[in-house]
Design a protein around this motif. Structure first.
Motif, PDB file in Angstrom:
ATOM      1  N   ARG A   1      49.504 126.537  10.660  1.00  0.00           N
ATOM      2  CA  ARG A   1      49.333 125.109  10.893  1.00  0.00           C
ATOM      3  C   ARG A   1      48.772 124.469   9.627  1.00  0.00           C
ATOM      4  O   ARG A   1      47.904 125.015   8.970  1.00  0.00           O
ATOM      5  N   GLY A   2      49.281 123.303   9.313  1.00  0.00           N
ATOM      6  CA  GLY A   2      48.809 122.567   8.143  1.00  0.00           C
ATOM      7  C   GLY A   2      47.990 121.364   8.567  1.00  0.00           C
ATOM      8  O   GLY A   2      47.711 121.152   9.745  1.00  0.00           O
ATOM      9  N   SER A   3      47.605 120.581   7.584  1.00  0.00           N
ATOM     10  CA  SER A   3      46.820 119.379   7.857  1.00  0.00           C
ATOM     11  C   SER A   3      47.414 118.218   7.068  1.00  0.00           C
ATOM     12  O   SER A   3      48.290 118.394   6.217  1.00  0.00           O
ATOM     13  N   ALA A   4      46.932 117.026   7.330  1.00  0.00           N
ATOM     14  CA  ALA A   4      47.410 115.848   6.623  1.00  0.00           C
ATOM     15  C   ALA A   4      47.070 115.942   5.136  1.00  0.00           C
ATOM     16  O   ALA A   4      47.810 115.444   4.290  1.00  0.00           O
ATOM     17  N   GLN A   5      45.948 116.592   4.809  1.00  0.00           N
ATOM     18  CA  GLN A   5      45.568 116.749   3.401  1.00  0.00           C
ATOM     19  C   GLN A   5      46.570 117.639   2.665  1.00  0.00           C
ATOM     20  O   GLN A   5      46.910 117.386   1.507  1.00  0.00           O
ATOM     21  N   GLN A   6      47.045 118.686   3.330  1.00  0.00           N
ATOM     22  CA  GLN A   6      48.035 119.556   2.695  1.00  0.00           C
ATOM     23  C   GLN A   6      49.353 118.823   2.496  1.00  0.00           C
ATOM     24  O   GLN A   6      50.021 119.003   1.485  1.00  0.00           O
ATOM     25  N   LEU A   7      49.730 117.983   3.452  1.00  0.00           N
ATOM     26  CA  LEU A   7      50.944 117.182   3.283  1.00  0.00           C
ATOM     27  C   LEU A   7      50.788 116.214   2.123  1.00  0.00           C
ATOM     28  O   LEU A   7      51.715 115.979   1.361  1.00  0.00           O
ATOM     29  N   ALA A   8      49.593 115.630   1.984  1.00  0.00           N
ATOM     30  CA  ALA A   8      49.347 114.666   0.912  1.00  0.00           C
ATOM     31  C   ALA A   8      49.442 115.330  -0.459  1.00  0.00           C
ATOM     32  O   ALA A   8      49.821 114.687  -1.442  1.00  0.00           O
ATOM     33  N   MET A   9      49.104 116.613  -0.547  1.00  0.00           N
ATOM     34  CA  MET A   9      49.218 117.316  -1.824  1.00  0.00           C
ATOM     35  C   MET A   9      50.651 117.305  -2.325  1.00  0.00           C
ATOM     36  O   MET A   9      50.914 117.304  -3.528  1.00  0.00           O
ATOM     37  N   TYR A  10      51.610 117.334  -1.415  1.00  0.00           N
ATOM     38  CA  TYR A  10      53.017 117.338  -1.774  1.00  0.00           C
ATOM     39  C   TYR A  10      53.650 115.950  -1.648  1.00  0.00           C
ATOM     40  O   TYR A  10      54.865 115.820  -1.592  1.00  0.00           O
ATOM     41  N   ASP A  11      52.816 114.920  -1.609  1.00  0.00           N
ATOM     42  CA  ASP A  11      53.268 113.540  -1.463  1.00  0.00           C
ATOM     43  C   ASP A  11      54.099 113.341  -0.204  1.00  0.00           C
ATOM     44  O   ASP A  11      55.076 112.590  -0.204  1.00  0.00           O
ATOM     45  N   LEU A  12      53.749 114.043   0.850  1.00  0.00           N
ATOM     46  CA  LEU A  12      54.411 113.893   2.144  1.00  0.00           C
ATOM     47  C   LEU A  12      53.454 113.250   3.114  1.00  0.00           C
ATOM     48  O   LEU A  12      52.244 113.452   3.052  1.00  0.00           O
TER      49      LEU A  12
END
Length: 139
Positions: free
Chosen positions: A124-135
């Protein structure tokens, strides 16, 4: 007494022939032609066993394996997909839709990956991990 000496001689000739043809070249013929890479410890061990029993055939086995490239592990291949192309597979809550992801990966990589396999471990990921990839999760 002649039969046991013939059997012993036959076994000795067979052992020498297998050592002279090199273990890596016999067990991994698909690796031939490699120039460099990480050395396979299994092939090294098998060639070293040949050194323990017969010095010259063991050295020949090492030489043949290094010359043909069969002693090296196969090189891994990697593929990358742009994070922007993966955006349609992300649901509104930030989770991943496996069927959409599988379709995207199949289109981009040309390979079918078993994302619906029950043995697949999903993290499971988080919104912060998505933000790292500009997602961003589409809310």
């Amino acid at each position: 007494m002649r039969i046991p000496s013939r059997i012993i001689g036959g076994v000795l000739v067979a052992a020498l022939l297998t050592q002279m043809t090199a273990c890596g070249s016999i067990f991994f013929p698909d690796r031939r032609g490699q120039i460099d890479g990480k050395v396979d410890p299994l092939v090294i061990g098998l060639d070293a066993i040949g050194l323990l029993f017969y010095i010259i055939p063991g050295l020949i086995a090492f030489g043949v394996d290094f010359a043909t490239g069969a002693i090296y592990l196969p090189g891994g291949s990697t593929a990358q997909v742009s994070p922007k192309k993966l955006q349609p597979a992300i649901k509104a809550d930030g989770s991943v839709d496996n069927s959409k992801l599988q379709a995207i990966l199949e289109k981009e990589l040309g390979r079918s990956l078993p994302l619906n396999d029950p043995r697949l471990i999903q993290h499971r990921g988080s919104a912060q991990q998505l933000a790292m990839y500009d997602l961003q999760p589409s809310a």
